[in-house]
Design a protein around this motif. Structure first.
Motif, PDB file in Angstrom:
ATOM      1  N   ASP A  10       0.888  -1.169   0.000  1.00 57.23           N
ATOM      2  CA  ASP A  10       0.000   0.000   0.000  1.00 57.23           C
ATOM      3  C   ASP A  10       0.918   1.209   0.000  1.00 57.23           C
ATOM      4  O   ASP A  10       1.646   1.434   0.964  1.00 57.23           O
ATOM      5  CB  ASP A  10      -0.856  -0.096   1.275  1.00 57.23           C
ATOM      6  CG  ASP A  10      -1.752   1.111   1.566  1.00 57.23           C
ATOM      7  OD1 ASP A  10      -1.434   2.237   1.156  1.00 57.23           O
ATOM      8  OD2 ASP A  10      -2.771   0.896   2.270  1.00 57.23           O
ATOM      9  N   PRO A  34      -2.644   8.875  -1.788  1.00 55.25           N
ATOM     10  CA  PRO A  34      -2.954  10.242  -1.351  1.00 55.25           C
ATOM     11  C   PRO A  34      -4.443  10.441  -1.091  1.00 55.25           C
ATOM     12  O   PRO A  34      -5.270   9.627  -1.509  1.00 55.25           O
ATOM     13  CB  PRO A  34      -2.525  11.096  -2.542  1.00 55.25           C
ATOM     14  CG  PRO A  34      -2.675  10.207  -3.727  1.00 55.25           C
ATOM     15  CD  PRO A  34      -2.339   8.818  -3.235  1.00 55.25           C
ATOM     16  N   GLY A  39      -7.567   8.234  -0.520  1.00 56.61           N
ATOM     17  CA  GLY A  39      -8.589   8.736   0.393  1.00 56.61           C
ATOM     18  C   GLY A  39      -9.641   9.466  -0.430  1.00 56.61           C
ATOM     19  O   GLY A  39      -9.434  10.595  -0.842  1.00 56.61           O
ATOM     20  N   ASP A  87      -9.460   0.887   7.386  1.00 62.90           N
ATOM     21  CA  ASP A  87      -8.214   0.126   7.415  1.00 62.90           C
ATOM     22  C   ASP A  87      -8.418  -1.295   7.941  1.00 62.90           C
ATOM     23  O   ASP A  87      -7.740  -2.223   7.500  1.00 62.90           O
ATOM     24  CB  ASP A  87      -7.129   0.873   8.217  1.00 62.90           C
ATOM     25  CG  ASP A  87      -6.164   1.590   7.267  1.00 62.90           C
ATOM     26  OD1 ASP A  87      -5.903   1.045   6.172  1.00 62.90           O
ATOM     27  OD2 ASP A  87      -5.677   2.679   7.612  1.00 62.90           O
ATOM     28  N   ARG A 132      -7.097  -7.869   2.458  1.00 61.59           N
ATOM     29  CA  ARG A 132      -5.741  -8.205   2.016  1.00 61.59           C
ATOM     30  C   ARG A 132      -5.286  -9.555   2.569  1.00 61.59           C
ATOM     31  O   ARG A 132      -4.671 -10.346   1.858  1.00 61.59           O
ATOM     32  CB  ARG A 132      -4.777  -7.090   2.450  1.00 61.59           C
ATOM     33  CG  ARG A 132      -5.053  -5.805   1.712  1.00 61.59           C
ATOM     34  CD  ARG A 132      -4.397  -4.599   2.325  1.00 61.59           C
ATOM     35  NE  ARG A 132      -4.800  -3.395   1.587  1.00 61.59           N
ATOM     36  CZ  ARG A 132      -4.348  -2.186   1.823  1.00 61.59           C
ATOM     37  NH1 ARG A 132      -3.457  -1.994   2.775  1.00 61.59           N
ATOM     38  NH2 ARG A 132      -4.772  -1.173   1.105  1.00 61.59           N
ATOM     39  N   VAL A 173       3.925   4.426   4.602  1.00 60.47           N
ATOM     40  CA  VAL A 173       3.152   5.586   5.050  1.00 60.47           C
ATOM     41  C   VAL A 173       3.976   6.405   6.055  1.00 60.47           C
ATOM     42  O   VAL A 173       4.765   5.852   6.829  1.00 60.47           O
ATOM     43  CB  VAL A 173       1.802   5.153   5.698  1.00 60.47           C
ATOM     44  CG1 VAL A 173       0.960   6.366   6.071  1.00 60.47           C
ATOM     45  CG2 VAL A 173       1.012   4.226   4.790  1.00 60.47           C
ATOM     46  N   GLN A 205       1.835   8.464  11.204  1.00 61.91           N
ATOM     47  CA  GLN A 205       0.666   7.589  11.366  1.00 61.91           C
ATOM     48  C   GLN A 205       1.010   6.305  12.110  1.00 61.91           C
ATOM     49  O   GLN A 205       0.265   5.318  12.039  1.00 61.91           O
ATOM     50  CB  GLN A 205       0.070   7.265   9.989  1.00 61.91           C
ATOM     51  CG  GLN A 205      -0.491   8.513   9.320  1.00 61.91           C
ATOM     52  CD  GLN A 205      -1.363   8.197   8.120  1.00 61.91           C
ATOM     53  OE1 GLN A 205      -1.990   7.143   8.042  1.00 61.91           O
ATOM     54  NE2 GLN A 205      -1.410   9.118   7.173  1.00 61.91           N
ATOM     55  N   PHE A 255      -1.340   2.814  12.908  1.00 63.23           N
ATOM     56  CA  PHE A 255      -1.098   1.456  12.414  1.00 63.23           C
ATOM     57  C   PHE A 255      -0.893   0.464  13.549  1.00 63.23           C
ATOM     58  O   PHE A 255      -1.399  -0.655  13.493  1.00 63.23           O
ATOM     59  CB  PHE A 255       0.064   1.432  11.416  1.00 63.23           C
ATOM     60  CG  PHE A 255      -0.361   1.971  10.071  1.00 63.23           C
ATOM     61  CD1 PHE A 255      -1.308   1.299   9.304  1.00 63.23           C
ATOM     62  CD2 PHE A 255       0.131   3.168   9.590  1.00 63.23           C
ATOM     63  CE1 PHE A 255      -1.743   1.803   8.088  1.00 63.23           C
ATOM     64  CE2 PHE A 255      -0.289   3.683   8.371  1.00 63.23           C
ATOM     65  CZ  PHE A 255      -1.228   2.996   7.610  1.00 63.23           C
TER      66      PHE A 255
HETATM   67  N1  ARG Z   1      -4.663   8.632   2.563  1.00 62.19           N
HETATM   68  C1  ARG Z   1      -3.766   8.616   3.670  1.00 62.19           C
HETATM   69  C2  ARG Z   1      -3.056   9.955   3.798  1.00 62.19           C
HETATM   70  O1  ARG Z   1      -2.985  10.689   2.850  1.00 62.19           O
HETATM   71  C3  ARG Z   1      -2.726   7.527   3.564  1.00 62.19           C
HETATM   72  C4  ARG Z   1      -3.296   6.152   3.438  1.00 62.19           C
HETATM   73  C5  ARG Z   1      -2.304   5.099   3.781  1.00 62.19           C
HETATM   74  N2  ARG Z   1      -2.829   3.760   3.704  1.00 62.19           N
HETATM   75  C6  ARG Z   1      -3.688   3.230   4.578  1.00 62.19           C
HETATM   76  N3  ARG Z   1      -4.110   2.015   4.339  1.00 62.19           N
HETATM   77  N4  ARG Z   1      -4.074   3.855   5.629  1.00 62.19           N
HETATM   78  O2  ARG Z   1      -2.535  10.266   4.850  1.00 62.19           O
END
Ligand code: ARG
Length: 574
Positions: A117, A121, A159, A316, A323, A336, A340, A344
């Motif tokens: 992954d 964005p 996102g 998630d 997955r 990532v 974050q 996670f």
């Molecule tokens: N869209 C999120 C961001 O821009 C990152 C996503 C990362 N992947 C996930 N499975 N959370 O911060």
């Protein structure tokens, strides 16, 4: 071709035989200092300790028992019980010569299903520097797993869902009366800013926005149509950047948040049925003991808000379920931002507890640090705005063009543009890849575009220089098949490094640190330069010339392949 693994297996087998202990590793590592040979066996001491035996004696026996044959020219016990191995030149020759007709990398003995992954964005805004690192690093990691023959599945977890879209749709509805939407969305960042301003300033607008979120999430056709239009434009922005940066993400890898929407009630129901849910101020949460705030207060993972809405974490959890169970992943990699990491840790823990992730599926957050400006603050434009990635790429190309032009004033402009295009993009990618992803890194034009040091221009130049050797020797690289015959120390050094390519790439697939591959390629280019200075090719006798060209061929192949794993296209001429 993995020398380290070959030695590891030989020594482990005889260590097991000698001690009767199954599964004891030989712990073979590359020697840090040539004084200790090329490789070192470090596994004797712990085994001796376990058995209450003299480690030097055991090491001595192990040396005698291990059938190294032609492999080593010297094997000796050192210090408290290390074994130092110096490989024989004839073995280096043999291995390199056998390599000529083999693929550069061995296919993985146990191919894994690896989900990665990356990039991922948020589509509400334009992609920003925060996503640049993940996109570049993730792409190199993905290419590496593929090259090793693993089943690699890219997931671009865009996102594209959430409350911001209510605000954007409302702004679209009202602004659409003016300019055509296509031209308004050309500057997504601007569009987002305007929408946000109105949302904050105008309570009527804000109320409409909230209603639109509800409409969108309950499937209102009109809202969905506008949302789709917005998403399509935003995805095109990302794709423009992927093309520019030569990123291997395609439409088929898109797996945005909205695609998990239908699964979310099931996720919450499963948590509920396992007794993992707690209600807190109307929201539904999972509390796990190991997560506590600064004051020791319990930290929840919120999965459903009081108004029924779901959250980032809920999606998630659904993604992990998909997955692990549908894609049957052995490893799921998340490239990532480090910021974050608590998210996670929490979703991984909840997913294990609830059984969305089976115990044999490894969930790994491959985090990366922030891209900083020279002032050591997060990278921004001079006016403090976020930097547009497309602008960043074009600036890099322009800067590369100025440098290429000053170095080759007589080259036709078209050619200089072509080279600058490749160098400019390679510079951005390589600057990022060559740093340990875990640390923050300082974005600095002068260093990344320098022809000295571990940089893209240096690497590309080293490769182009190699290609010029072939042109000047008048030999066709593809047809050339002569054998290597290592003599001089610089030849030996280069041969050994070449043979370490496989072990470097296999390590990259374990720890996912592309900077190690950059370092290896940089050192390889350095070894070649030293060899080329000490052992002339073009002026050498025919026999010597072809043996040296054989080393040059292996270097050319290895550099090209290594750069390709990093997502960098080498240039034959610069
Ligand atoms: N869209 C999120 C961001 O821009 C990152 C996503 C990362 N992947 C996930 N499975 N959370 O911060």
């Amino acid at each position: 071709m993995n020398l380290k693994l070959q030695l590891e297996r030989l020594f482990a087998a005889s260590l097991q035989q000698l001690t009767g202990l199954p599964d004891v590793p030989a712990q073979v590592a590359r020697s840090k200092n040539p004084q200790f040979g090329d490789y070192q066996v470090n596994g004797v001491m712990p085994v001796a300790k376990r058995l209450g035996r003299n480690p030097r004696e055991l090491a001595q026996q192990l040396c005698q028992q291990t059938p190294l044959g032609e492999l080593a020219s010297r094997v000796e016990v050192a210090g408290p019980g290390f074994i130092n191995i110096t490989l024989a030149n004839s073995f280096l020759d043999q291995s390199l010569n056998a390599w000529r007709s083999l693929p550069l990398l061995d296919a993985a003995e146990r191919p894994l299903t690896v989900v990665i992954d990356y990039s991922s964005p948020n589509l509400a805004k334009e992609m920003h520097v925060g996503h640049l690192r993940g996109t570049i690093i993730g792409d190199a990691i993905a290419r590496t797993f593929e090259a090793l023959g693993h089943r690699l599945l890219r997931q671009n977890h865009f996102g594209d869902w959430g409350t911001q879209f209510g605000m954007l749709i409302t702004h679209m509805q009202e602004a659409a009366q003016g300019l055509p939407l296509g031209s308004q969305l050309r500057d997504l960042e601007q569009f987002y800013r305007e929408a946000k301003q109105r949302f904050d300033a105008d309570p009527i607008f804000a109320e409409k926005a909230r209603q639109n979120v509800v409409r969108l999430q309950s499937g209102d056709a009109n809202c969905l149509a506008m949302w789709r239009e917005f998403i399509a434009t935003s995805v095109e922005h990302c794709e423009e950047l992927y093309r520019l940066l030569d990123i291997s993400l395609e439409r088929s890898h898109m797996m945005p948040e909205s695609r998990y929407n239908e699964r979310l009630p099931g996720i919450v129901a499963k948590l509920e049925s396992q007794g993992l849910l707690t209600e807190s101020a109307g929201a539904r949460c999972v509390f796990l003991e190991q997560f506590q705030g600064k004051e020791g207060e319990p930290l929840p993972v919120i999965v459903q808000k009081s108004d029924g809405g779901y959250l980032y974490a809920t999606t998630d959890l659904a993604a992990i379920d998909y997955r692990c169970n549908e894609l049957a992943a052995d490893r799921v990699l998340y490239v990532v931002d480090a910021r974050q990491s608590l998210h996670f840790q929490q979703v991984f823990a909840v997913a294990r507890q609830a059984g969305f992730a089976t115990s044999d599926c490894s969930l790994e957050h491959l985090s990366y640090g922030t891209m900083m400006g020279k002032d050591n603050k997060p990278f921004k434009t001079r006016s403090g705005d976020t930097v547009k990635l497309v602008d960043l790429c074009h600036e890099s190309i322009e800067r590369a063009f100025a440098i290429v032009s000053s170095k080759n004033p007589d080259m036709p402009e078209k050619e200089r543009r072509r080279i600058a295009g490749a160098v400019g993009i390679a510079a951005i990618k390589y600057a990022d890849l060559s740093k340990n992803r875990n640390s923050d890194y300082v974005f600095d034009w002068d260093t990344m575009l320098s022809f000295e040091g571990n940089t893209a221009p240096y690497m590309l130049y080293a490769y182009a220089r190699l290609c010029s050797v072939w042109r000047r020797a008048g030999v066709d690289l593809a047809q050339f098949q002569a054998a290597v015959a290592v003599k001089a120390p610089q030849e030996r050094e280069l041969a050994l490094r070449l043979l370490q390519y496989g072990e470097v790439v296999e390590t990259l697939a374990e720890d996912c640190l592309p900077n190690q591959l950059c370092l290896y390629l940089y050192e390889l280019a350095g070894s070649f330069m030293q060899f080329y200075e000490a052992c002339p090719i073009l002026k050498a006798e025919p026999a010597e010339q072809s043996a040296r060209l054989a080393l040059a061929k292996a270097t050319t192949r290895t550099l090209a392949a290594g750069l390709e794993l990093l997502g960098i296209r080498p240039l034959e001429q610069m």
